[in-house]
Write an enzyme that holds these catalytic residues in place. Structure first.
Site, short mmCIF file in Angstrom:
data_model
loop_
_atom_site.label_atom_id
_atom_site.label_comp_id
_atom_site.label_asym_id
_atom_site.label_seq_id
_atom_site.Cartn_x
_atom_site.Cartn_y
_atom_site.Cartn_z
N ALA A 15 -8.09 3.02 4.60
CA ALA A 15 -8.52 1.65 4.28
C ALA A 15 -8.57 1.36 2.78
CB ALA A 15 -9.89 1.40 4.88
N ASP A 179 7.45 -1.71 12.94
CA ASP A 179 8.62 -1.93 12.10
C ASP A 179 8.42 -3.35 11.58
OD1 ASP A 179 11.12 -2.92 11.16
OD2 ASP A 179 12.08 -1.20 12.12
N HIS A 180 8.00 -3.47 10.32
CA HIS A 180 7.53 -4.79 9.90
C HIS A 180 8.64 -5.84 9.89
CE1 HIS A 180 8.91 -3.58 5.87
NE2 HIS A 180 8.87 -4.86 5.53
N GLU A 218 17.21 -5.02 -2.59
CA GLU A 218 15.93 -5.14 -3.30
C GLU A 218 16.19 -5.05 -4.80
OE1 GLU A 218 12.42 -3.10 -1.65
OE2 GLU A 218 13.88 -1.85 -0.65
N ASP A 237 14.65 5.51 5.03
CA ASP A 237 13.63 4.51 4.67
C ASP A 237 13.96 3.13 5.25
OD1 ASP A 237 11.27 3.78 3.16
OD2 ASP A 237 12.61 2.69 1.80
N HIS A 242 14.67 -0.53 10.03
CA HIS A 242 14.86 -1.98 9.90
C HIS A 242 16.29 -2.42 10.16
CE1 HIS A 242 10.99 -1.37 8.21
NE2 HIS A 242 11.38 -1.10 6.98
#
Ligand SMILES: NC(=O)C1=CN([C@@H]2O[C@H](COP(=O)(O)OP(=O)(O)OC[C@H]3O[C@@H](n4cnc5c(N)ncnc54)[C@H](OP(=O)(O)O)[C@@H]3O)[C@@H](O)[C@H]2O)C=CC1
Ligand SMILES: O=C1O[C@H](COP(=O)(O)O)[C@@H](O)[C@H](O)[C@H]1O
Length: 496
Positions: A15, A179-180, A218, A237, A242
């Site tokens: 957290a 998996d965002h 990116e 990665d 993704h």
């Protein structure tokens, strides 16, 4: 299972970490602010550093304020947060956590529902899940769910081992593997664009599509993640998860219904139909790159090998381009090109669907070069769709001009477009696992990428660094398409 008014305790392991600060707390706040969470929830933060509940609440408030750039006027939100400091390898502390959860269960009337969110390094995943079970935290009257962050293993074997460990404590339908990208608005839109438009679905196959290109570039380098990244690289990665998830959504058959199982089953079939790449074929289908020094957004940046916690002779790839073939009826002969990398020209994720030329284009008789039709799905930062067509050039006889039909999603929804983590957390609370990856998807993805990483790990890339920071990757990435008679379509937004 779906419940529009979810109530539960959320235990966040890790957290005080980066993910919790930048993504999880702001997402929980957005859900609360929008009224999607009632007052019947509490969040328990776990990490080692000693903090009181009040200190933790302040930390949460600051994290939300920084991330959303707004002040939290309502103090009720942070009052739902509690902190329980301990080392997750220490068995005894789980008993104290258990009694805290029992107390909070009573206070917040959450009916024993529990989400355990593992926002920690993967080496702890197995330990935490087995302690949760052995110490009785998973024995609850309500439902229990495990949210697990990436990386899910390093290769198929380690992923299998991890899966077996966590399956000792949670069943497959209780595991929510994040998996965002699956939480991104326009990634979710892929299915809607395909399956709700009569003008696309009949054309969505090898008779009308010549190739599909997916770019996720990116501008950032590895930042402070050098230690993790240097053992991972872009293939593990970004590609294993993704990129392959986007391929699956673009290529899958229409599901019978929009249920979790039906959609996942179709995606799994695509991943299993990926043509396997043997060790000898890796160079033919895949290209790797590593950034050198260069200029990104007007600033000079160092090479990958000069980044913190990176081996100065590193063989790790920061860029991957690949050609994927899907051996099934719909896609036989259609290449899916993917590329992703750090320190590239622009931050952008886009999908370009290039249609085949019409069988006999009358306008080829002129000297004008006619453009193929393209459907561009803008995933980020801009969200929308552009359809490239040809029209008549005004005032000219028999001359064509490219025209674009442009739809901008975030121009309409603007800042209200929910963030990926916000949607995924809400889905998890409602018991909707559709946008999380099933074990079979994870396994099939590792099976596909493993031979590539095996070759790359065992052969030194003598040309590294082979692309300048701020560029679109190595020359070989362009050549990969050129040898098939294609080229990468530019990724900059048409408005630019
Ligand atoms: N950050 C990101 O953007 C992304 C992260 N992820 C994944 O999410 C997970 C978390 O990443 P991130 O937040 O960046 O990691 P950080 O290193 O920033 O945070 C790690 C957290 O774990 C805690 N921790 C470490 N060891 C222990 C221990 N033995 N017992 C209890 N707590 C411990 C740390 O707190 P303390 O030191 O106080 O113990 C800290 O709260 C990783 O699996 C990562 O791969 C995935 C995608 C993106
Ligand atoms: O999972 C990851 O994704 C990010 C890119 O995510 P995006 O939403 O900004 O496109 C990447 O930077 C990171 O290395 C990787 O672990």
């Amino acid at each position: 299972m779906n419940n529009m008014d979810p109530k539960s305790l959320i235990v966040i392991f890790g957290a005080t970490g980066d993910l919790a600060k930048r993504k999880l707390f702001p997402s929980i706040y957005r859900l609360y602010e929008k009224g999607k969470l009632s007052e019947e929830f509490a969040v328990v933060g776990v990490a080692r550093r000693p903090l009181s509940n009040d200190e933790f609440r302040n930390y949460v408030r600051q994290s939300v304020e920084n991330a959303l750039n707004q002040e939290l006027s309502d103090q009720r939100f942070v009052s739902h947060f509690y902190y329980h400091p301990f080392d997750v390898t220490d068995t005894a502390s789980y008993q104290q956590l258990k009694s805290l959860l029992q107390q909070l269960d009573e206070i917040y009337h959450v009916d024993g529902n529990r989400i355990f969110y593992l926002a920690m390094a993967p080496e702890f995943f197995g330990t935490i899940t087995s302690r949760l079970k052995s110490e009785g935290l998973t024995a609850t009257n309500g439902w229990k769910r495990l949210v697990i962050e990436k990386p899910f293993g390093h290769d198929l074997q380690s992923a299998q081992q991890l899966n077996e460990e966590i399956r000792q404590s949670f069943s497959e339908n209780e595991i929510y593997r994040i998996d965002h990208y699956l939480g991104k608005e326009m990634v979710q839109n892929i299915e809607v664009i395909r399956f709700s438009n009569a003008i696309f679905e009949p054309l969505w196959n090898n008779r009308f599509i010549s190739n599909i290109q997916i770019t996720s570039s990116e501008t950032l380098g590895v930042e402070d993640r050098g230690r993790y990244y240097d053992h991972s690289g872009a293939l593990r990665d970004m590609v294993q998860n993704h990129m392959l998830q986007m391929v699956a959504l673009l290529a899958m058959e229409p599901p019978i219904k929009l249920t979790t199982d039906d959609i996942r089953n179709e995606k799994i079939k695509v991943l299993r139909a990926l043509r396997p790449i043997s060790h000898e074929e890796v160079d033919q289908y895949f290209v790797r790159g590593q950034y050198g020094r260069g200029i990104v957004n007007g600033k000079e940046v160092v090479s990958y090998r000069e980044e913190n916690n990176v081996d100065p002779n590193s063989n790790t790839e920061t860029f991957v381009a690949g050609k994927l073939m899907i051996d099934n009826f719909r896609w036989a002969g259609v290449p899916f090109y993917i590329r992703t990398g750090k320190r590239m020209t622009e931050k952008s994720t886009k999908i370009v669907v290039q249609f085949k030329d019409v069988p006999m284009n009358l306008y080829y008789r002129t000297n004008e070069k006619i453009q193929p039709n393209l459907l561009i799905i803008h995933i980020q930062p801009d969200e929308g769709i552009t359809l490239h067509l040809n029209g008549k050039k005004s005032g000219e006889y028999m001359k064509t001009t490219p025209i674009k039909l442009d739809y901008c999603n975030n121009c309409i929804d603007g800042i209200n477009t929910p963030e990926a983590y916000e949607k995924l957390l809400y889905d998890c609370m409602r018991g909707d696992a559709t946008n999380f990856t099933h074990w079979d998807e994870v396994a099939a993805s590792w099976q596909f990428v493993d031979p590539i990483s095996e070759v790359w790990e065992n052969t030194k890339a003598i040309d590294f660094p082979n692309y300048e920071a701020g560029s679109m990757g190595p020359k070989a990435s362009d050549e990969l398409l050129q040898k098939d008679g294609f080229h990468w379509w530019p990724i900059c937004h048409p408005k630019q």
